[in-house]
Design a protein around this motif. Structure first.
Motif, PDB file in Angstrom:
ATOM      1  N   ALA A  77       0.841  -1.195   0.000  1.00  0.00           N
ATOM      2  CA  ALA A  77       0.000   0.000   0.000  1.00  0.00           C
ATOM      3  C   ALA A  77       0.876   1.244   0.000  1.00  0.00           C
ATOM      4  O   ALA A  77       1.998   1.233   0.494  1.00  0.00           O
ATOM      5  N   GLY A  78       0.362   2.332  -0.553  1.00  0.00           N
ATOM      6  CA  GLY A  78       1.103   3.581  -0.575  1.00  0.00           C
ATOM      7  C   GLY A  78       1.807   3.808  -1.894  1.00  0.00           C
ATOM      8  O   GLY A  78       1.406   3.290  -2.942  1.00  0.00           O
ATOM      9  N   ARG A  79       2.896   4.575  -1.857  1.00  0.00           N
ATOM     10  CA  ARG A  79       3.607   4.964  -3.078  1.00  0.00           C
ATOM     11  C   ARG A  79       4.761   4.029  -3.423  1.00  0.00           C
ATOM     12  O   ARG A  79       5.436   4.225  -4.417  1.00  0.00           O
ATOM     13  N   PHE A  80       5.031   3.050  -2.561  1.00  0.00           N
ATOM     14  CA  PHE A  80       6.120   2.090  -2.769  1.00  0.00           C
ATOM     15  C   PHE A  80       7.423   2.817  -3.110  1.00  0.00           C
ATOM     16  O   PHE A  80       8.115   2.520  -4.084  1.00  0.00           O
ATOM     17  N   THR A  81       7.780   3.784  -2.290  1.00  0.00           N
ATOM     18  CA  THR A  81       8.977   4.586  -2.520  1.00  0.00           C
ATOM     19  C   THR A  81      10.231   3.790  -2.199  1.00  0.00           C
ATOM     20  O   THR A  81      10.316   3.121  -1.176  1.00  0.00           O
ATOM     21  N   ARG A  82      11.206   3.890  -3.092  1.00  0.00           N
ATOM     22  CA  ARG A  82      12.522   3.300  -2.872  1.00  0.00           C
ATOM     23  C   ARG A  82      13.580   4.338  -3.207  1.00  0.00           C
ATOM     24  O   ARG A  82      13.420   5.119  -4.141  1.00  0.00           O
ATOM     25  N   GLY A  83      14.656   4.334  -2.444  1.00  0.00           N
ATOM     26  CA  GLY A  83      15.746   5.267  -2.686  1.00  0.00           C
ATOM     27  C   GLY A  83      17.044   4.519  -2.919  1.00  0.00           C
ATOM     28  O   GLY A  83      17.354   3.556  -2.211  1.00  0.00           O
ATOM     29  N   TYR A  84      17.812   4.944  -3.904  1.00  0.00           N
ATOM     30  CA  TYR A  84      19.062   4.275  -4.267  1.00  0.00           C
ATOM     31  C   TYR A  84      20.207   5.284  -4.285  1.00  0.00           C
ATOM     32  O   TYR A  84      20.029   6.443  -4.677  1.00  0.00           O
ATOM     33  N   ILE A  85      21.376   4.830  -3.894  1.00  0.00           N
ATOM     34  CA  ILE A  85      22.607   5.565  -4.174  1.00  0.00           C
ATOM     35  C   ILE A  85      23.108   5.036  -5.508  1.00  0.00           C
ATOM     36  O   ILE A  85      23.306   3.830  -5.675  1.00  0.00           O
ATOM     37  N   ALA A  86      23.287   5.930  -6.471  1.00  0.00           N
ATOM     38  CA  ALA A  86      23.482   5.507  -7.857  1.00  0.00           C
ATOM     39  C   ALA A  86      24.715   6.144  -8.475  1.00  0.00           C
ATOM     40  O   ALA A  86      25.220   7.173  -8.009  1.00  0.00           O
ATOM     41  N   LEU A  87      25.183   5.503  -9.558  1.00  0.00           N
ATOM     42  CA  LEU A  87      26.251   6.040 -10.397  1.00  0.00           C
ATOM     43  C   LEU A  87      25.729   6.142 -11.828  1.00  0.00           C
ATOM     44  O   LEU A  87      25.108   5.193 -12.332  1.00  0.00           O
ATOM     45  N   PRO A  88      25.950   7.271 -12.501  1.00  0.00           N
ATOM     46  CA  PRO A  88      25.482   7.399 -13.883  1.00  0.00           C
ATOM     47  C   PRO A  88      26.246   6.470 -14.820  1.00  0.00           C
ATOM     48  O   PRO A  88      27.451   6.261 -14.676  1.00  0.00           O
TER      49      PRO A  88
END
Length: 575
Positions: free
Chosen positions: A68-79
């Motif tokens: 339920a909700g926005r299913f937010t995920r956060g990542y530390i990323a490299l281009p």
């Protein structure tokens, strides 16, 4: 990716981000190449083909639990470059993947950040790229098909969305050894809120998870006001909210917003939310006169508390009483140690105890190691009377529940001179005075007598109320006495409250309050172990409102995955 994660660069002020990234690769989780579709328009406003940016990520830095909700995920990323690799000079960024509410009048978060960046609003994330992926929920359509007789569909339309920003922040739990650093981070975020408000944007979701600490290019730890997805333009003068439910995070919303789901968020609500965030972290990490065993109950009653009414869930009594009375009453807790109201204390003298590793010194935590220099921020940094050779570890007396060991040698640590009042008390007490005056408006409206209460109509005319008859019959002298002893003090009090309320109409007063406090001497090492119970403190689930006040409804971080060692974000569930 592994090579970049192992490549330590002591000259880079953002090397702590590399350490965070390294932890995401240690987990037994797949690595991904994620796309961000950046929408473009030509000079006439017509849509062009999107530019596709690609980023390499490991496991999520954090992710919302459940479906339920926005299913937010956060990542530390490299281009990822055009050749499908990672350039040596590529810098780490933060990628947010979520299902945003896609309704008319609700801007994409990236569009808001771009607007704020163009107007040089400080202490907000710097936009790299953003865009919808073209995936839109269909559940609202299916619901309408199953309920054709219902005119209003309760489900919202959501679009799969990604936004990438330059800064990778840490939760406020990782503030440095002194509570002055916590207050400085809030000060920066309030400055960001003020500049954004002047530019025409109001945040509308001030909460513990959206206020971060971040090391800037000069190596200074500052605050970062994050997560602008619920923001809106200030010039929208609708008297009610644009969505028929509360906007924000329950634990930090103002009492007014909690008591009215249609309440339009105004600047007074936002400043109150900043206060709640300050209190939330101070009660957890700073010494005070409430015993450790009652901190969990206090957190639940003040932040998670609610009243169940026929009209729905409303603000809990603890928060409401604090705003109305202008004090935080803790007299009902068994472990209170002196006084009836919450007070923050200086730590015990350090000369008698050995250093104890503090939260910012945990080997598994990529927390900041050094405090920004007060000399570099003379107008917005606390003074310190602590010698530079002192251990940065917090020390507390036994009444705060800490394990302390006497020194075995004669090399005592210079003793910190205790002060009469902890500087944070002045901030909290003054803000509570302003909020009491602001909420007094509710009482004034309630007390204002109507025409029916002053007079009684008859077929021939009206009969004055008892008070008016008494004044008429008691003569001129008694009438003058009544005005001098009753009406005049009330008028003076109303005038005083009106002046106090003015402090909440802009950001100027609260910024001055914080800035003036930084001219005082603060404890250098008053951050202690987290007093929040590990399992929380909550009643049975059946007694808690769904998705709003449940203590366990926090975002799940990488810590909760076996083998994970990242920090746990403090963001709670959002209404």
């Amino acid at each position: 990716m592994k090579e970049r994660a192992r490549n330590v660069n002591t000259d880079d002020p953002h090397d702590y981000v590399r350490e965070l990234f390294r932890h995401t690769l240690k987990l037994r989780r797949p690595w991904w190449k994620l796309e961000v579709h950046e929408q473009r328009k030509d000079d006439t406003g017509r849509d062009l083909e999107p530019v596709i940016h690609k980023f390499a990520v490991g496991a999520p830095y954090f992710q919302a639990p459940g479906v339920a909700g926005r299913f937010t995920r956060g990542y530390i990323a490299l281009p990822v470059n055009d050749q499908g690799g990672i350039s040596k000079d590529a810098t780490f960024v933060f990628l947010k993947d979520a299902w945003r509410v896609d309704h008319p009048g609700i801007e994409q978060e990236g569009a808001t950040l771009q607007f704020l960046n163009q107007r040089k609003v400080p202490y907000v994330p710097t936009l790299v790229c953003h865009g919808d992926l073209g995936q839109v929920t269909q559940s609202q359509k299916h619901w309408k098909e199953l309920h054709p007789e219902v005119e209003k569909v309760p489900l919202k339309t959501h679009s799969h969305y990604r936004v990438v920003v330059k800064e990778v922040g840490l939760p406020l739990t990782e503030f440095l050894e002194s509570s002055s650093e916590l207050c400085y981070a809030l000060y920066c975020c309030i400055k960001a809120h003020a500049a954004a408000f002047d530019a025409g944007i109001i945040h509308r979701d001030i909460s513990a998870g959206n206020l971060l600490i971040y090391k800037d290019d000069e190596g200074e730890w500052t605050g970062l006001l994050n997560d602008w997805e619920l923001s809106k333009k200030v010039d929208n003068e609708s008297p009610e909210g644009r969505q028929p439910d509360r906007t924000g995070t329950w634990q930090y919303m103002s009492a007014h917003a909690l008591n009215d789901p249609y309440h339009r968020i105004v600047i007074e609500d936002e400043l109150e939310s900043f206060f709640h965030v300050l209190l939330y972290y101070a009660i957890r990490f700073v010494p005070h006169n409430l015993g450790d065993e009652d901190v969990g109950l206090f957190l639940h009653e003040y932040f998670d508390g609610y009243l169940s009414t026929n009209a729905g869930y409303r603000c809990g009594l603890a928060k409401r009483n604090a705003m109305v009375n202008g004090v935080i009453d803790v007299s009902g807790y068994k472990s209170i140690q002196g006084g009836q109201t919450l007070r923050f204390l200086w730590p015990a003298p350090l000369a008698k105890f050995t250093p104890t590793p503090g939260p910012s010194q945990r080997s598994s935590s990529p927390a900041p190691r050094s405090s920004p220099s007060p000399a570099e921020h003379p107008s917005a940094r606390p003074n310190s009377s602590i010698p530079s050779g002192r251990s940065p570890s917090p020390q507390f007396s036994a009444i705060y529940g800490s394990d302390l060991t006497p020194l075995n040698s004669d090399d005592s640590i210079p003793e910190e001179e205790p002060q009469d009042e902890h500087p944070i008390n002045e901030i909290i007490s003054e803000l509570l005075t302003w909020f009491r005056a602001y909420y007094a408006l509710d009482m004034e409206h309630t007390r204002t007598p109507s025409a029916n209460s002053r007079t009684k109509k008859t077929s021939k005319g009206i009969i004055p109320s008892r008070s008016r008859v008494a004044l008429k019959n008691d003569g001129h002298q008694d009438q003058k006495w009544a005005r001098g002893r009753s009406l005049q003090p009330i008028a003076a009090k109303l005038k005083e409250d009106e002046a106090l309320r003015e402090n909440l109409k802009t950001h100027e007063a609260i910024l001055s309050l914080f800035n003036n406090s930084f001219e005082k001497v603060w404890p250098a090492n008053d951050k202690g172990p987290d007093k929040k119970p590990k399992g929380g403190c909550a009643p049975p689930k059946s007694a808690v409102p769904s998705d709003s006040t449940r203590t366990s409804s926090k975002r799940r971080s990488i810590d909760d995955i076996p083998g994970g060692t990242l920090l746990r974000p403090t963001k709670r569930s959002r209404i």
